[in-house]
Design a protein around this motif. Structure first.
Motif, PDB file in Angstrom:
ATOM      1  N   PRO A  21       6.471  -6.776  -6.488  1.00 52.14           N
ATOM      2  CA  PRO A  21       5.542  -6.002  -7.013  1.00 52.14           C
ATOM      3  C   PRO A  21       4.622  -6.209  -7.924  1.00 52.14           C
ATOM      4  O   PRO A  21       3.484  -5.766  -8.293  1.00 52.14           O
ATOM      5  N   LEU A  22       5.157  -7.279  -8.708  1.00 53.28           N
ATOM      6  CA  LEU A  22       4.220  -7.675  -9.947  1.00 53.28           C
ATOM      7  C   LEU A  22       3.519  -9.067  -9.854  1.00 53.28           C
ATOM      8  O   LEU A  22       3.023  -9.500 -10.619  1.00 53.28           O
ATOM      9  N   GLY A  23       3.701  -9.320  -8.396  1.00 60.28           N
ATOM     10  CA  GLY A  23       2.826 -10.636  -8.172  1.00 60.28           C
ATOM     11  C   GLY A  23       1.355 -10.434  -8.330  1.00 60.28           C
ATOM     12  O   GLY A  23       0.532 -11.342  -8.433  1.00 60.28           O
ATOM     13  N   ASP A  24       0.714  -9.220  -8.345  1.00 58.52           N
ATOM     14  CA  ASP A  24      -0.857  -8.811  -8.532  1.00 58.52           C
ATOM     15  C   ASP A  24      -1.153  -8.440  -9.739  1.00 58.52           C
ATOM     16  O   ASP A  24      -2.239  -7.994 -10.224  1.00 58.52           O
ATOM     17  N   VAL A  32     -10.680  -1.675 -11.560  1.00 57.14           N
ATOM     18  CA  VAL A  32      -9.839  -0.532 -11.313  1.00 57.14           C
ATOM     19  C   VAL A  32      -9.387  -0.285  -9.929  1.00 57.14           C
ATOM     20  O   VAL A  32      -8.320   0.069  -9.758  1.00 57.14           O
ATOM     21  N   ASP A  33     -10.165  -1.019  -8.990  1.00 56.66           N
ATOM     22  CA  ASP A  33      -9.740  -0.829  -7.538  1.00 56.66           C
ATOM     23  C   ASP A  33      -8.716  -1.646  -7.245  1.00 56.66           C
ATOM     24  O   ASP A  33      -7.527  -1.343  -6.531  1.00 56.66           O
ATOM     25  N   LYS A  34      -8.597  -2.739  -7.979  1.00 58.09           N
ATOM     26  CA  LYS A  34      -7.176  -3.511  -7.795  1.00 58.09           C
ATOM     27  C   LYS A  34      -5.976  -2.839  -8.451  1.00 58.09           C
ATOM     28  O   LYS A  34      -4.813  -3.092  -7.629  1.00 58.09           O
ATOM     29  N   VAL A  35      -6.138  -2.123  -9.281  1.00 53.33           N
ATOM     30  CA  VAL A  35      -5.016  -1.520  -9.655  1.00 53.33           C
ATOM     31  C   VAL A  35      -4.686  -0.379  -8.921  1.00 53.33           C
ATOM     32  O   VAL A  35      -3.565  -0.096  -8.321  1.00 53.33           O
ATOM     33  N   LEU A  36      -5.574   0.327  -8.346  1.00 59.28           N
ATOM     34  CA  LEU A  36      -5.444   1.437  -7.387  1.00 59.28           C
ATOM     35  C   LEU A  36      -5.126   1.018  -5.902  1.00 59.28           C
ATOM     36  O   LEU A  36      -4.453   2.072  -5.423  1.00 59.28           O
ATOM     37  N   GLY A  37      -5.372  -0.159  -5.675  1.00 49.96           N
ATOM     38  CA  GLY A  37      -4.981  -0.482  -4.407  1.00 49.96           C
ATOM     39  C   GLY A  37      -3.792  -1.119  -4.141  1.00 49.96           C
ATOM     40  O   GLY A  37      -3.425  -1.590  -2.981  1.00 49.96           O
ATOM     41  N   CYS A  38      -2.895  -1.137  -5.202  1.00 45.44           N
ATOM     42  CA  CYS A  38      -1.638  -1.505  -5.307  1.00 45.44           C
ATOM     43  C   CYS A  38      -0.701  -0.633  -5.653  1.00 45.44           C
ATOM     44  O   CYS A  38      -0.817   0.137  -6.688  1.00 45.44           O
ATOM     45  N   LYS A  39       0.485  -0.218  -5.057  1.00 43.88           N
ATOM     46  CA  LYS A  39       1.437   0.386  -5.382  1.00 43.88           C
ATOM     47  C   LYS A  39       1.912   0.512  -6.785  1.00 43.88           C
ATOM     48  O   LYS A  39       2.178   1.278  -7.475  1.00 43.88           O
TER      49      LYS A  39
END
Length: 153
Positions: A21-24, A32-39
């Motif tokens: 889960p922390l790979g990204d 902010v889309d990268k943050v919101l696009g990942c659980k």
């Protein structure tokens, strides 16, 4: 909804995530889309917003994302009323910060909701998070702590 607490952290693999889960985490600084696009990003951002007493923003945004996936009218009506009473109504327990025109428009049309009923409010909240909260998140101890964990692997 996932929570980060003293008992739970985002370190290590979690069974609900297909990959680490922390790979990204490093990519979260791109937008902010990268943050919101990942659980995992949603969890970390929510924890940050909670620390700033503005958790209602991401909760509303997420509720709107789920609302847009609804397939039946009865489910749409039920969900619209729940979102309205939780986030939009002037006495809502998690009232979002939107202008009175947007709030009045939703209130006027809540008796006959559509899948786009909350779009204008969701855009305002997204903009608020992107402009205001997200830059502070990138400077936060929460984000930097997660970056350090990924660097130490």
């Amino acid at each position: 909804m996932w929570k980060i607490s003293r008992r739970f952290s985002l370190t290590g693999r979690l069974c609900c995530f297909p990959k680490d889960p922390l790979g990204d985490v490093e990519t979260w600084s791109e937008s902010v889309d990268k943050v919101l696009g990942c659980k995992a990003g949603q969890i970390a951002f929510r924890e940050f917003l909670k620390s700033e007493y503005s958790e209602e923003n991401i909760l509303f945004w997420l509720a709107c994302e789920e609302y847009k996936k609804i397939k039946t009218v009865p489910e749409m009506i039920s969900s619209a009323n729940r979102i309205y009473s939780e986030f939009v109504h002037s006495d809502a327990p998690r009232q979002i910060n939107i202008d009175c025109g947007t709030r009045d428009n939703i209130t006027k049309n809540i008796s006959q909701p559509t899948l786009t009923s909350f779009d204008s409010a969701q855009k305002l909240i997204y903009s608020l998070m992107a402009r205001d909260c997200y830059p502070r998140f990138l400077k936060s101890d929460i984000y930097h702590g997660l970056l350090r964990r990924t660097d130490s692997r």
